[in-house]
Design an enzyme around this catalytic site. Structure first.
Site, PDB file in Angstrom:
ATOM      1  N   MET C  75       2.185   0.618  -7.318  1.00  0.00           N
ATOM      2  CA  MET C  75       1.773   2.000  -7.131  1.00  0.00           C
ATOM      3  C   MET C  75       0.872   2.202  -5.901  1.00  0.00           C
ATOM      4  SD  MET C  75       3.548   3.335  -9.486  1.00  0.00           S
ATOM      5  CE  MET C  75       4.653   2.239 -10.415  1.00  0.00           C
ATOM      6  N   HIS C  77      -0.119   2.936  -2.067  1.00  0.00           N
ATOM      7  CA  HIS C  77       0.428   3.726  -0.967  1.00  0.00           C
ATOM      8  C   HIS C  77       0.538   2.872   0.301  1.00  0.00           C
ATOM      9  CE1 HIS C  77      -1.306   6.671  -3.700  1.00  0.00           C
ATOM     10  NE2 HIS C  77      -0.456   7.534  -3.208  1.00  0.00           N
ATOM     11  N   GLU C 119      -5.733  -3.870  -0.404  1.00  0.00           N
ATOM     12  CA  GLU C 119      -5.365  -4.684   0.749  1.00  0.00           C
ATOM     13  C   GLU C 119      -6.375  -5.827   0.932  1.00  0.00           C
ATOM     14  OE1 GLU C 119      -5.027  -1.483   0.553  1.00  0.00           O
ATOM     15  OE2 GLU C 119      -2.962  -1.092   1.196  1.00  0.00           O
ATOM     16  N   ASP C 133      -1.878 -24.183  -1.949  1.00  0.00           N
ATOM     17  CA  ASP C 133      -0.596 -24.783  -1.574  1.00  0.00           C
ATOM     18  C   ASP C 133      -0.775 -25.928  -0.578  1.00  0.00           C
ATOM     19  OD1 ASP C 133       2.285 -24.934  -1.442  1.00  0.00           O
ATOM     20  OD2 ASP C 133       2.139 -24.039   0.537  1.00  0.00           O
TER      21      ASP C 133
END
Lengths: 170, 170, 170, 170, 170, 170
Positions: C75, C77, C119, C133
């Protein structure tokens, strides 16, 4: 000379059927050369130690780029890449036209029904584009040359080795 | 000569802050040249009419590639591209080394806080890679040259025009 | 306490309408802490100089991750990020439980109609995942803690600063 | 203690060659814990029935996130995931610090040449980020803890089970 | 009747230049109808309460799909969507051909230089595809009809409202 | 009638475990019909020769769309597609309601543990959406019908052939 295989009988592009091909180990190596001002190469070389490593960013971008190949190149088959390795060779001695170079070498492997030439070429191209992006504030005139396949092996068409490749030999 | 801007004070790559820059109209044009055997160019030219249009596929791939730039080039800013146009010029007359060429020209526009040089270069590169992919079954030795920025305008650094660019002038 | 805004009147998730909100400058900073064995941190620190720079890869992945936020978080933007910066702080002194730490700090900016908290959190999370990783062959027990928003500014809800954040204060 | 395998001899990151490894069935389970205000958890629980199901959105995001792992984590190999399952456990009883929790458990399977630890950790992380996004309008202070691998099996390194994991035991 | 605008003078597809268009608020609504066996619709309706909510997954997929539009539709401009909302209407009364239906309604908004018709149509299509995927184990014969634009407003071409749309009127 | 398989015992969506299924050759064919004004079809047909080839763009988009299926449809397994082919059949004779049609046929193949029905349906849908995008400036009222699976083979559930499909038979 053979015909293009990426079109169907209506002349429309298709992802050609590789379902009947053997799954074999396949390797491809591609290169790209980025030409630049001597000062740009110096900055890249100094930065590695002190200010920020341009080639480290290009390396990561190139590896990710190899994995994006079937999303970028419309008729490319998805493949499970088993290895992607990229190396750089710096040419600090300016050529006749006063330019230095970074040579990019990308090697990609898979075990599958089609080769990884496009993945190697894409990895080299994306690494070159990233070098441009990281350095463009100081040298907008950089250019890429000799982006080509150096070798590939595996698959029905067998081994290919490019003869006398690129700028070096000129 | 300026310093690289894509690194922070710890020498780590960053997406540089463009928040204070003006939003202006920006245009960039890049090129790439694909060298190939004369027979390969002939097939491309004949195919356009009858068997399958290599350049139509490359065109679509190049436009999509321009939009993928911030996903491919790590430190590139996302931008709302307002225009992407790609054209091809075929050079049917073989050069001294016996090769023909397809020249790719990619022009990208936006209204934003940073330029579209990378988008134009990426569009040209992805179009070149797609030509390779579509034709590699008949000509594995194709290579790309003179991938470079031809011009850009807009933004604080103003207009740039490449002087005497590339292979043509040799 | 307010209600969730990401649902419509049928109780279905939606991307909430921000069309009427002002376009303002927005900044958000998030953090994540990766706990690891002291030997793992040593290897990261030594590698930076000689063998391969784990944090350089994590940095690039985090910046790219910030740009992928609207593709990852349903959801969210889409936004034109104007800046992404990530830094690392190493804690070489083991805590009571014998573990060292790498703290990740991610700051994201935009000028737009909604904030960049997600973000910043995504950048920090992807950087943490990448450290895992790169080091998992030597330390499978690494874990992430205190992934949280440290501050944000801009927009109607104004400035937020997390009070006494995280593990450090315990 | 072993060395990092994700770097080549020049100290550049690479996608390590797994071409010689056996293709075996591999499973990995990871977890993440989202701490939140008791009112936030209540809203999540009530919403499930009436107003909108936060965890349903997080679930879908987590499954999609697992599939995006090789695009997010630079040196991760692409894999054909055969199963992704995510479950949530709600802890309605506030801890000493007055916070409730949602525990996320993500299990991923494949048959392939390398493991799915990163896919499980990415699924759990993206689900956690989505919970944050869906609830951030009411609780900006949420944080993630104990994001870690619980177990993995398959492959040459065999089975791993985390001992006494996470916050619960403290 | 106007000409196609998505081609340049060489007849090559381009992303048409919208740089000179005004940035206005734009809204578009599209629909899609999924026809299915009555038992399939019953399962969807029961599942919502007890066994798993098909439409919740379709909703999330549709919202994410709207954001992927410029990546899917080659000549589409990237846009900053400010709102995406999807709703479902179930038609439990079988039609003459014995089939029930789920109607999907997708509304997308932006403030920008070009419209969001394609985003609304893509959201509706991806939601329909997801319903098919979730139910295909029980009803492989499902089909989609009346996928069309219901209305759009904003921009130079003004408001469009489809007259007497779709299946309902038959 | 079977139950939905894409939910776990908590009623949460999952990517169902196909690890125990045999890897077999699988083929699926889907169709979509785009209805349009006769003038629109004429323009498409004339354009092919002179002004720009709408269907060539739709073809490329459809092939790329097939590859994006697991990214678009949340519970879809990633697969190594071995072939994607799309063809178009134009219906120049207007139907009773005065509309012409372009029929899209998409065939996808793989060798794997689950089928390619969703890939074929996605390819057909994305091709239809692209035709809409390329022609919407001249015909906003276009609509898609009879998007459905025509046949599939391979796998445990065997061969499926749709009986008397779609609009044609009405």
């Amino acid at each position: 000379m053979a015909e293009f295989t990426h079109f169907n009988e209506s002349g429309r592009a298709r992802m050609v059927d590789v379902g009947a091909k053997d799954s074999t180990e396949r390797v491809a190596t591609a290169q790209a050369t980025v030409l630049m001002q001597p000062e740009t190469l110096e900055k890249i070389q100094r930065g590695k130690i002190a200010k920020g490593d341009v080639l480290a960013v290009a390396q990561v971008a190139g590896v990710l780029g190899a994995k994006k190949t079937p999303d970028l190149i419309p008729m490319c088959h998805p493949l499970l890449l088993t290895s992607v390795d990229i190396s750089f060779k710096e040419e600090s001695q300016p050529s006749r036209d006063g330019l230095c170079a970074v040579h990019i070498l990308a090697t990609v492997k898979t075990t599958g029904q089609t080769g990884v030439e496009m993945e190697a070429l894409t990895a080299a191209s994306v690494a070159a584009l990233t070098i441009y992006d990281m350095c463009k504030a100081v040298d907008r005139g950089m250019s890429f040359h000799d982006v080509c396949l150096l070798s590939k092996s595996g698959g029905k068409s067998g081994t290919y080795i490019r003869e006398g490749h690129g700028r070096a030999k000129e």
